[in-house]
Each structure stands twice: as structure tokens, then as C-alpha cells.
Design a protein around this motif. Structure first.
Motif, PDB file in Angstrom:
ATOM      1  N   UNK A  77      44.228-115.925  72.600  1.00 55.82           N
ATOM      2  CA  UNK A  77      43.668-115.030  73.610  1.00 55.82           C
ATOM      3  C   UNK A  77      43.408-113.676  72.961  1.00 55.82           C
ATOM      4  N   UNK A  78      42.146-113.261  72.942  1.00 54.66           N
ATOM      5  CA  UNK A  78      41.831-111.985  72.301  1.00 54.66           C
ATOM      6  C   UNK A  78      40.459-111.473  72.674  1.00 54.66           C
ATOM      7  N   UNK A  79      40.163-110.249  72.262  1.00 54.62           N
ATOM      8  CA  UNK A  79      38.927-109.595  72.694  1.00 54.62           C
ATOM      9  C   UNK A  79      37.832-109.557  71.639  1.00 54.62           C
ATOM     10  N   UNK A  80      38.156-109.909  70.384  1.00 57.82           N
ATOM     11  CA  UNK A  80      37.160-109.756  69.335  1.00 57.82           C
ATOM     12  C   UNK A  80      36.882-111.076  68.619  1.00 57.82           C
ATOM     13  N   UNK A  81      35.827-111.069  67.805  1.00 58.16           N
ATOM     14  CA  UNK A  81      35.399-112.283  67.118  1.00 58.16           C
ATOM     15  C   UNK A  81      36.488-112.821  66.191  1.00 58.16           C
ATOM     16  N   UNK A  82      37.282-111.942  65.610  1.00 54.64           N
ATOM     17  CA  UNK A  82      38.358-112.399  64.728  1.00 54.64           C
ATOM     18  C   UNK A  82      39.340-113.292  65.475  1.00 54.64           C
ATOM     19  N   UNK A  83      39.565-113.008  66.753  1.00 53.63           N
ATOM     20  CA  UNK A  83      40.461-113.837  67.568  1.00 53.63           C
ATOM     21  C   UNK A  83      39.807-115.182  67.885  1.00 53.63           C
ATOM     22  N   UNK A  84      38.535-115.133  68.234  1.00 49.57           N
ATOM     23  CA  UNK A  84      37.799-116.360  68.563  1.00 49.57           C
ATOM     24  C   UNK A  84      37.715-117.267  67.338  1.00 49.57           C
ATOM     25  N   UNK A  85      37.412-116.669  66.188  1.00 47.81           N
ATOM     26  CA  UNK A  85      37.333-117.455  64.958  1.00 47.81           C
ATOM     27  C   UNK A  85      38.698-118.015  64.564  1.00 47.81           C
ATOM     28  N   UNK A  86      39.753-117.235  64.814  1.00 45.13           N
ATOM     29  CA  UNK A  86      41.106-117.706  64.492  1.00 45.13           C
ATOM     30  C   UNK A  86      41.440-118.948  65.302  1.00 45.13           C
ATOM     31  N   UNK A  87      40.996-118.967  66.557  1.00 47.72           N
ATOM     32  CA  UNK A  87      41.211-120.145  67.400  1.00 47.72           C
ATOM     33  C   UNK A  87      40.434-121.340  66.856  1.00 47.72           C
ATOM     34  N   UNK A  88      39.165-121.129  66.572  1.00 52.01           N
ATOM     35  CA  UNK A  88      38.308-122.229  66.127  1.00 52.01           C
ATOM     36  C   UNK A  88      38.721-122.758  64.751  1.00 52.01           C
ATOM     37  N   UNK A  89      39.170-121.849  63.882  1.00 46.89           N
ATOM     38  CA  UNK A  89      39.615-122.277  62.548  1.00 46.89           C
ATOM     39  C   UNK A  89      40.818-123.203  62.625  1.00 46.89           C
ATOM     40  N   UNK A  90      41.570-123.094  63.728  1.00 46.76           N
ATOM     41  CA  UNK A  90      42.775-123.908  63.888  1.00 46.76           C
ATOM     42  C   UNK A  90      42.652-124.938  65.007  1.00 46.76           C
ATOM     43  N   UNK A  91      41.416-125.172  65.444  1.00 44.15           N
ATOM     44  CA  UNK A  91      41.131-126.161  66.492  1.00 44.15           C
ATOM     45  C   UNK A  91      41.887-125.877  67.788  1.00 44.15           C
ATOM     46  N   UNK A  92      41.966-124.584  68.154  1.00 42.90           N
ATOM     47  CA  UNK A  92      42.620-124.169  69.384  1.00 42.90           C
ATOM     48  C   UNK A  92      41.584-123.663  70.388  1.00 42.90           C
ATOM     49  N   UNK A  93      41.991-123.560  71.629  1.00 45.85           N
ATOM     50  CA  UNK A  93      41.129-123.019  72.674  1.00 45.85           C
ATOM     51  C   UNK A  93      40.952-121.515  72.440  1.00 45.85           C
ATOM     52  N   UNK A  94      39.715-121.036  72.474  1.00 47.47           N
ATOM     53  CA  UNK A  94      39.425-119.615  72.280  1.00 47.47           C
ATOM     54  C   UNK A  94      39.154-118.962  73.630  1.00 47.47           C
ATOM     55  N   UNK A  95      40.072-118.082  74.047  1.00 46.69           N
ATOM     56  CA  UNK A  95      39.921-117.366  75.304  1.00 46.69           C
ATOM     57  C   UNK A  95      39.522-115.924  74.983  1.00 46.69           C
ATOM     58  N   UNK A  96      38.310-115.554  75.357  1.00 45.03           N
ATOM     59  CA  UNK A  96      37.817-114.211  75.092  1.00 45.03           C
ATOM     60  C   UNK A  96      38.128-113.273  76.247  1.00 45.03           C
ATOM     61  N   UNK A  97      38.578-112.072  75.927  1.00 43.59           N
ATOM     62  CA  UNK A  97      38.925-111.070  76.945  1.00 43.59           C
ATOM     63  C   UNK A  97      37.823-110.018  77.026  1.00 43.59           C
ATOM     64  N   UNK A  98      37.184-109.927  78.157  1.00 45.57           N
ATOM     65  CA  UNK A  98      36.103-108.970  78.359  1.00 45.57           C
ATOM     66  C   UNK A  98      36.686-107.615  78.753  1.00 45.57           C
TER      67      UNK A  98
END
Length: 224
Positions: A168-189
Motif C-alpha cells: 500500500x503506497x502512494x508512488x510508483x516505487x510502491x506499485x513497482x515493489x508490489x508487482x516485482x514480488x507478485x503482490x497486490x498493488x494498492x495505490x493511495x491517491x
């Protein structure tokens, strides 16, 4: 079952904006007294790159300064951040503790993975008693690569996370961290979020309390 959630800190749990400008002003005012800076405080530039590790921040904000000056500035800035946190000038985002309580009641483990430094993160965790809910807080200082995907991987390995998990995070680094580890990416607006980055998340929330419905919906669908 979605039983592990890994949260970013700045711009996700902690309203960094409340202490960012005053801490950055303190820092660049100090540089002015040392005759190392003669322009306005580059707050807008910092907002643009918010979320990257601090060494990269100073490369961007002080492109013409030596590594020695950048390291000195980094240390001074960290000190000002910590003091402002301890003086109560920061704040968590709405519903952090309510969301954490819900997650713990539903047997979800909570971790923090941040590009922030250890002392800074500890100041936040201690001031707001986040250890009442958080299993462990991880700093980018703990790994060599300064890559948040690797930091998340460290958490997965240490705690042997094998069930479904989310970052769970607000920036692309968080989203990429999720995808790099095959996890759900929850973006915070939230404050520092950017639309083009959030577009790459699996799901986007406008308030942390929305995680209650997401977790409930996922777990109900998996239990059928």
C-alpha cells in the motif's frame, strides 16, 4: 487469504507534507548561513521526487554540490525532521489507527517498508505508538540496492509470507515493489500521488479506511 499488508510511510501513513516544508526551510536556511545556498528553498522540486531514497534527493536538489555537502545536508535535514516529529508538528493520515485495528482484528499482519531512514521512521513509530499494530518497520538503509522491491522481498523472506499480500503506497516505487514480488498493488491517491503512476496500481483508494472493504471482499471471495 489477504493476510499481510506492507505499507509505505511518507505520503501513505504519515502526512510528511506537514513537516516537509518547515524542515526543508530549516535546512536550506542553514546552508545559506554557510554560504552554500543563495536561492529559494526547492520545495516544489522535492515534491516532484518525493518517495525516492534521500541520497537521490540530494543529488537532485544539490546537483552542483559535493558529496560531502550532500551528506552534511542529509544529516542536518534528518535531525530537523525528527525534532519536528517529536514536537508534534506532523500527523498521520485520517483513519490510520482505525484501519490498523481492523486489520489486526482480522488476523492481518502489518509491516512498513519505507525509503526513509531508520531514525526518522523510529521517531514516527514511537510518537504515534504504531508498534501496537505493526510487526516491524523496514528502512531502505537495511539493503544495499536502495530498491523498494528488494526491501519488500526482504520482508517476504524474513516472515515467510506465502499467503496473498499487498503493498500500500502512494508512488510508483510502491506499485513497482508490489508487482516485482507478485503482490497486490494498492495505490493511495493522497498528497504526493501522481495520476499516471496510480494508473498502474491494481486498485486505488482515497482514504485508508477503504482497505477494510478491499480486504473483506478479497477474503470473502477466496473463502467461497
Amino acid at each position: 487469504m489477504l493476510q499481510s499488508l506492507i505499507f509505505d510511510m511518507d505520503g501513505t501513513l504519515f502526512q510528511t507534507d506537514k513537516i516537509l516544508e518547515i524542515s526543508l526551510d530549516d535546512t536550506f536556511n542553514h546552508l545559506r548561513t554557510l554560504n552554500r545556498w543563495d536561492a529559494s528553498t526547492p520545495i516544489d522540486k522535492y515534491r516532484e521526487i518525493m518517495g525516492v531514497p534521500l541520497p537521490k534527493v540530494w543529488e537532485a536538489l544539490l546537483p552542483n554540490h559535493s558529496d560531502e555537502i550532500r551528506k552534511y545536508t542529509d544529516a542536518y535535514f534528518l535531525n530537523r525532521l525528527v525534532e519536528n516529529i517529536r514536537n508534534g508538528k506532523g500527523a498521520l493520515y485520517p483513519n490510520v489507527k482505525e484501519t490498523f485495528s481492523f486489520l489486526k482484528e482480522n488476523n492481518c499482519s502489518i509491516y512498513i517498508a519505507s525509503n526513509g531512514l531508520k531514525d526518522y521512521l523510529k521517531a514516527i513509530v514511537d510518537y504515534y505508538d504504531l508498534n501496537n499494530w505493526v510487526t516491524e518497520t523496514f528502512s531502505i538503509q537495511q539493503i544495499q540496492t536502495l530498491d523498494k522491491g528488494d526491501l519488500v522481498k526482504t520482508i517476504i523472506k524474513k516472515y515467510d509470507i506465502k499467503s496473498a499480500a499487498a503493498v500500500v503506497g502512494d508512488r510508483l516505487s510502491d506499485i513497482n515493489a508490489a508487482k516485482d514480488n507478485n503482490l497486490l498493488a494498492v495505490g493511495c491517491n493522497f498528497d504526493f500521488a501522481q495520476a499516471e503512476e496510480l494508473a498502474q496500481a491494481d486498485v486505488v483508494i482515497n482514504d485508508l479506511i477503504e482497505l477494510r472493504n478491499i480486504v473483506t471482499k478479497i477474503n470473502n471471495s477466496l473463502s467461497i
